[in-house]
Scaffold this active site. Structure first.
Site, PDB file in Angstrom:
ATOM      1  N   ASP A 103     -12.148   9.902  -3.956  1.00 25.49           N
ATOM      2  CA  ASP A 103     -13.456  10.536  -3.755  1.00 25.49           C
ATOM      3  C   ASP A 103     -13.601  11.775  -4.637  1.00 25.49           C
ATOM      4  O   ASP A 103     -14.481  12.597  -4.412  1.00 25.49           O
ATOM      5  CB  ASP A 103     -13.674  10.884  -2.279  1.00 25.49           C
ATOM      6  CG  ASP A 103     -12.638  11.850  -1.748  1.00 25.49           C
ATOM      7  OD1 ASP A 103     -11.554  11.963  -2.356  1.00 25.49           O
ATOM      8  OD2 ASP A 103     -12.901  12.499  -0.712  1.00 25.49           O
ATOM      9  N   LYS A 132     -12.603   6.887   8.367  1.00 25.29           N
ATOM     10  CA  LYS A 132     -13.439   7.927   8.972  1.00 25.29           C
ATOM     11  C   LYS A 132     -13.643   9.074   7.989  1.00 25.29           C
ATOM     12  O   LYS A 132     -14.730   9.654   7.902  1.00 25.29           O
ATOM     13  CB  LYS A 132     -12.798   8.441  10.263  1.00 25.29           C
ATOM     14  CG  LYS A 132     -12.786   7.427  11.395  1.00 25.29           C
ATOM     15  CD  LYS A 132     -12.164   8.020  12.655  1.00 25.29           C
ATOM     16  CE  LYS A 132     -12.162   7.010  13.789  1.00 25.29           C
ATOM     17  NZ  LYS A 132     -11.524   7.576  15.022  1.00 25.29           N
ATOM     18  N   PHE A 133     -12.603   9.381   7.241  1.00 23.18           N
ATOM     19  CA  PHE A 133     -12.673  10.424   6.229  1.00 23.18           C
ATOM     20  C   PHE A 133     -13.724  10.069   5.183  1.00 23.18           C
ATOM     21  O   PHE A 133     -14.540  10.912   4.781  1.00 23.18           O
ATOM     22  CB  PHE A 133     -11.301  10.573   5.571  1.00 23.18           C
ATOM     23  CG  PHE A 133     -11.278  11.448   4.354  1.00 23.18           C
ATOM     24  CD1 PHE A 133     -11.234  12.825   4.472  1.00 23.18           C
ATOM     25  CD2 PHE A 133     -11.288  10.888   3.091  1.00 23.18           C
ATOM     26  CE1 PHE A 133     -11.202  13.633   3.338  1.00 23.18           C
ATOM     27  CE2 PHE A 133     -11.260  11.683   1.954  1.00 23.18           C
ATOM     28  CZ  PHE A 133     -11.226  13.061   2.087  1.00 23.18           C
ATOM     29  N   ASP A 191      -3.613  12.278  -2.990  1.00 27.54           N
ATOM     30  CA  ASP A 191      -3.866  13.707  -3.156  1.00 27.54           C
ATOM     31  C   ASP A 191      -4.404  13.954  -4.566  1.00 27.54           C
ATOM     32  O   ASP A 191      -3.737  13.636  -5.551  1.00 27.54           O
ATOM     33  CB  ASP A 191      -2.566  14.485  -2.948  1.00 27.54           C
ATOM     34  CG  ASP A 191      -2.784  15.982  -2.801  1.00 27.54           C
ATOM     35  OD1 ASP A 191      -3.739  16.503  -3.419  1.00 27.54           O
ATOM     36  OD2 ASP A 191      -2.002  16.637  -2.087  1.00 27.54           O
ATOM     37  N   GLU A 231       0.838  -1.211   0.000  1.00 28.92           N
ATOM     38  CA  GLU A 231       0.000   0.000   0.000  1.00 28.92           C
ATOM     39  C   GLU A 231       0.865   1.251   0.000  1.00 28.92           C
ATOM     40  O   GLU A 231       1.789   1.392   0.804  1.00 28.92           O
ATOM     41  CB  GLU A 231      -0.946   0.040   1.201  1.00 28.92           C
ATOM     42  CG  GLU A 231      -1.798   1.303   1.209  1.00 28.92           C
ATOM     43  CD  GLU A 231      -3.001   1.254   2.135  1.00 28.92           C
ATOM     44  OE1 GLU A 231      -3.479   2.332   2.534  1.00 28.92           O
ATOM     45  OE2 GLU A 231      -3.452   0.142   2.474  1.00 28.92           O
TER      46      GLU A 231
END
Length: 238
Positions: free
Chosen positions: A180, A218-219, A144, A69
């Site tokens: 996202d 959580k984000f 990012d 990862e």
């Protein structure tokens, strides 16, 4: 390098020599707990560029498949994945030192022993430490997005970088990306579709549902409550 007269001589002998580069680690401010976790767990779980090409079976004392990862943040989802899949080995790469500390703390608390971490630039790790066809899975979650158009060239998902990942994956290995940002998802899809060594695992030739083995961060949960979308891409190496 004292036994060598030059960096070139050392490299010819197969020794890694650190070079000056533009990449700068994000040191950040460590909490006491993070600093203590690094001191306690790094000797066992930390990996260094200076180790050179790794024998992963020796690193983990088994020949289980390896998930790699890039950019694991604070590491909570990575630790969860390692905890839920003891039949696999995991290597995480992160440049943010507090994230390293948080990950090691969580791994220590969970008793995870199938996880190792680099506090380094993933490009250098791939180049110096990972053998070709050594990885079963590579995952990059929520990199990012560099959402301003003039900054798109800074995005990590670019054709050249994907080619570096493909070389390190075994045939049948999986490349799993998630974002996202819809614009970035479309960019990722275009880059991966244009690589002839990759096959899209989506039935609709675009995105897949979030696999059960990728925990929601959580984000991500906060974003969903606000109506934000998340796009997962999974491609197989041919």
């Amino acid at each position: 390098m004292s036994q060598f007269k030059s960096a070139e001589e050392a490299e010819a002998a197969g020794k890694y020599v650190r070079k000056v580069r533009s990449f700068v680690k994000r040191e950040g401010r460590l909490t006491k707990g993070q600093a203590a976790a690094i001191e306690r767990y790094w000797p066992k779980m930390g990996l260094e560029l200076e180790q050179g090409r790794l024998d992963l079976a020796q690193v983990f004392s088994n020949s289980n498949p390896v998930t790699f990862e890039i950019g694991f943040g604070m590491g909570y989802s990575l630790v969860t994945m390692a905890q839920q899949a003891p039949e696999r080995n995991f290597i995480g790469v992160e440049v943010h030192e507090p994230g390293i500390g948080a990950c090691l703390m969580a791994a220590g608390d969970a008793g995870v022993d199938n996880l190792r971490v680099f506090n380094e630039d993933a490009v250098l790790v791939l180049e110096h430490c990972i053998a070709d066809a050594a990885l079963d899975r590579v995952q990059i979650f929520f990199p990012d997005p560099w959402h301003k158009k003039r900054h798109h060239k800074r995005r990590i998902i670019q054709p050249e970088f994907i080619e570096k990942l493909v070389v390190k994956l075994q045939r049948g290995g999986i490349l799993h990306l998630a974002t996202d940002w819809q614009n970035y998802a479309e960019h990722m899809l275009e880059v991966l579709n244009n690589n002839p060594k990759l096959k899209n695992l989506s039935a609709s030739d675009d995105y897949v549902e979030r696999p059960s083995n990728r925990p929601k961060t959580k984000f991500e949960q906060r974003g969903e409550r606000k109506g934000h979308g998340v796009w997962d891409l999974m491609f197989e190496v041919l």
